[in-house]
Design an enzyme around this catalytic site. Structure first.
Site, PDB file in Angstrom:
ATOM      1  CB  SER A 118       2.130   0.193   0.896  1.00  0.00           C
ATOM      2  OG  SER A 118       1.433   1.480   0.180  1.00  0.00           O
ATOM      3  CG  HIS A 119       0.000  -0.075  -3.421  1.00  0.00           C
ATOM      4  ND1 HIS A 119       1.317   0.213  -2.667  1.00  0.00           N
ATOM      5  CD2 HIS A 119       0.148  -0.670  -4.474  1.00  0.00           C
ATOM      6  CE1 HIS A 119       2.121  -0.308  -3.684  1.00  0.00           C
ATOM      7  NE2 HIS A 119       1.675  -0.918  -4.627  1.00  0.00           N
ATOM      8  CG  ASP A 282      -1.838   3.769   0.412  1.00  0.00           C
ATOM      9  OD1 ASP A 282      -2.059   4.718   1.077  1.00  0.00           O
ATOM     10  OD2 ASP A 282      -0.708   3.198   0.194  1.00  0.00           O
ATOM     11  CG  ASP A 284       0.719   2.680   4.159  1.00  0.00           C
ATOM     12  OD1 ASP A 284       0.038   2.931   2.878  1.00  0.00           O
ATOM     13  OD2 ASP A 284       1.597   2.872   4.314  1.00  0.00           O
ATOM     14  CG  ASP A 286       2.168   5.783   2.164  1.00  0.00           C
ATOM     15  OD1 ASP A 286       1.102   5.124   1.543  1.00  0.00           O
ATOM     16  OD2 ASP A 286       3.217   5.345   2.570  1.00  0.00           O
ATOM     17  NE  ARG A 287       1.685   3.632  -3.172  1.00  0.00           N
ATOM     18  CZ  ARG A 287       1.959   3.105  -3.952  1.00  0.00           C
ATOM     19  NH1 ARG A 287       1.333   3.104  -5.127  1.00  0.00           N
ATOM     20  NH2 ARG A 287       3.169   2.498  -3.980  1.00  0.00           N
ATOM     21  CE  LYS A 381       3.917   6.767  -0.967  1.00  0.00           C
ATOM     22  NZ  LYS A 381       4.957   5.945  -0.522  1.00  0.00           N
TER      23      LYS A 381
END
Ligand code: G16
Length: 548
Positions: A118-119, A282, A284, A286-287, A381
């Site tokens: 992720s982030h 981010d 991947d 999703d944010r 998300k």
């Protein structure tokens, strides 16, 4: 040791003790994943935990970070050896988390494996991760991840086959052993889905009017998606997308869309020639974080404002049944839901808790303070979706971000909100501290902390209204007499020591307070948690490592 006939092989392994999935999959330092058989053991546990994959369909992809390429080839060989019938994989192994979720649903896959931390930072010294998503496109439930963890502890071997690396650079079909591999364009299906969600005509007119927009893809996975959607399909000028080439180490940057890590965007947005709207996503995809000319919109406020204006976008043309937020997310959306007569569901942190609510049609919009917003279009998300949602609202109302926020606060009041993170704390001491507080939390009712009177104090526990699953110990809650709320919990996504997250909020209705600095309004809550926890004595920390 070879137990099966060539080209299939079964390799003996000893279980690893630390493969417990956290808030969002298994996340560790790259070096841990590079240890012999570490990836294989976890992946074999996935195949053993999801029997539908035998003879079934798997979606595979990742955010392109360091180790993705090698891990994908390992998983392709293991998938074939474990009897997966067909595998859908993004070109070059790239799929954003939202695009993977969509592909699982679109093509009726039995599960998806998404490679991302992720982030978290990437590169050889950074983090790597493996996420398991189920046939609804959403992250595996706690029941499944519990079973997965148990399996990692009892595994004695994994299955693979002898096969050279596949060339994933061109869309098309290839075979690996008995399995069929379809290499798909990672962007097209997702971009098509976005066109069904929002009023692209209105956004195109907004773009043509010269409205200034920038999107910072942070050298991460959303670059190609953002270029296709913003610059090709919506007609925003070339250059609208910053840092649009996904890099294995994110260019040495931290792909986390916070004002700290999206610093250049923040500076541009608040400069005299800044554009009307800015956003970032981010690692991947999703944010999201959105900015107006006055600075960032807090994710909790963004959720509340999107709920208020949902009727303006095609995705919600049939109305909105209810909304959901994670417990630490501010209560701003609750006030909108009350005014619009929508139900509100308060879930533990983790997108996986929204899946059943969305599947059952109980909610249509979900959000988290950790920069996550999404709808029923997928089961993750979705950063770009949230940005398009904002652009749709700007386009059809003709208002600025600042004007919309001001009107929102005038109607519902402003919920001041901040999160303090204390990172890399001693793991067992942090756990002991939280456990100790949890054991005695109820006795804080009526006590004064930081000069504020505690009304109620408890440990958050959630019962999924659809599956009935109970999730205990999901954070400590302190509700004070005058709308203030303080939440404490340990993060489930860190890869080094423990991260203590402390969330603070206070609702204000007097317009004259709306412009006050967040730190000033929430200073009593900061004092409250300092009264509660001897952070300096216990951990030698006098201030948070991150203020989000
Ligand atoms: C993941 C989860 C989110 C969660 C976030 C932070 O996001 O999907 O639901 O809010 O982690 O979790 P924690 O507070 O436990 O660190 P992502 O974008 O990192 O996959």
């Amino acid at each position: 040791m070879t137990l099966l006939a060539d080209p299939f092989t079964e390799i003996a392994v000893k279980p690893f003790p630390d493969q417990k999935p956290g808030t969002s999959g298994l996340r560790k330092k790259v070096a841990r994943f590079q240890e012999p058989h570490y990836i294989e053991t976890f992946v074999q546990a996935i195949f053993d935990t999801v029997p539908a994959l035998k003879g079934g369909r798997l979606v595979l992809g990742g955010d392109g970070r360091y180790l993705n390429a090698e891990a994908l080839q390992i998983i392709l060989r293991m998938a074939a050896a474990n009897g997966v019938r067909d595998i859908l994989i993004g070109r070059d192994g790239i799929l954003s988390t939202p695009a993977a979720s969509h592909l699982i649903r679109l093509r009726g896959a039995d599960a998806g494996i998404i490679l991302s931390a992720s982030h978290n930072p990437g590169g050889p010294g950074g983090d790597f991760g493996i996420k398991l998503n189920m046939e609804n496109g959403g992250p595996a439930s706690e029941t499944v991840t519990r079973r997965l963890f148990e399996r990692t502890r009892s595994l004695t071997s994994y299955k693979t086959l002898h096969h050279s690396d596949l060339d994933l650079s061109c869309p098309g079909q290839v075979k690996i052993g008995p399995a069929r591999v379809e290499i798909v364009d990672p962007v097209a299906d997702y971009a098509d889905l976005m066109a069904t969600q929002f009023d692209f005509e209105a956004i195109r007119r907004y773009a043509a009017s010269g409205a200034g927009v920038v999107f910072d893809a942070m050298n991460a996975v959303t670059g190609p998606y953002a270029k296709e959607i913003f610059e090709q399909r919506l007609g925003f000028p070339e250059g609208t997308v910053w840092n649009g080439e996904p890099l294995t180490d994110f260019g040495g940057c931290h792909p986390d869309p916070t004002p700290v890590h999206a610093k250049a965007l923040l500076e541009f947005m608040t400069s005299s020639d800044g554009p009307a709207f800015g956003a970032a996503s981010d690692g991947d995809g999703d944010r999201n974080l959105v900015f107006g000319r006055g600075g960032p919109v807090s994710p909790s406020d963004s959720l509340a404002l999107l709920t208020e204006h949902a009727h303006l976008v095609p995705a919600f043309r049939n109305g909105l049944t209810g909304v959901a937020r994670s417990m630490p997310t501010s209560s701003a959306v609750d006030r909108v839901a009350e005014a619009l007569e929508l139900s509100v569901h308060e879930t533990p942190t983790g997108w996986k808790f929204f899946g059943n609510l969305l599947d059952a049609g109980l909610v249509g919009l979900c959000g988290e303070e950790s920069a996550g917003t999404g709808g029923a279009h997928i089961r993750e998300k979705d950063g770009l979706w949230a940005v398009l949602f904002w652009l749709n609202i700007l386009a059809v109302t003709g208002q600025t971000v600042e004007a919309l926020l001001k009107a929102h606060w005038s109607r519902f009041g402003r919920t001041f909100y901040v999160r303090h993170d204390y990172e890399d704390l001693d793991q067992s001491l942090a756990q002991e501290t939280i456990d100790h507080l949890a054991a005695s939390v109820k006795r804080y009712a009526g006590v004064s902390l930081g000069g504020l009177q505690v009304k109620t104090a408890d440990v958050f526990e959630y019962q999924d209204p659809v599956a009935g699953e109970v999730s205990k110990n999901q954070g400590l809650r302190f509700q004070f007499r005058n709308s203030e709320r303080l939440i404490l919990r340990l993060s489930g996504t860190g890869t080094s020591g423990a991260t203590l997250r402390i969330y603070m909020e206070r609702h204000e209705t007097a317009a004259k307070t709306f412009g006050a600095p967040v730190a000033t309004v929430l200073a009593p809550l900061r004092r409250a948690y300092k009264d509660l926890l001897a952070l300096e004595d216990l951990f030698g920390r006098s201030k948070p490592d991150a203020v989000v």
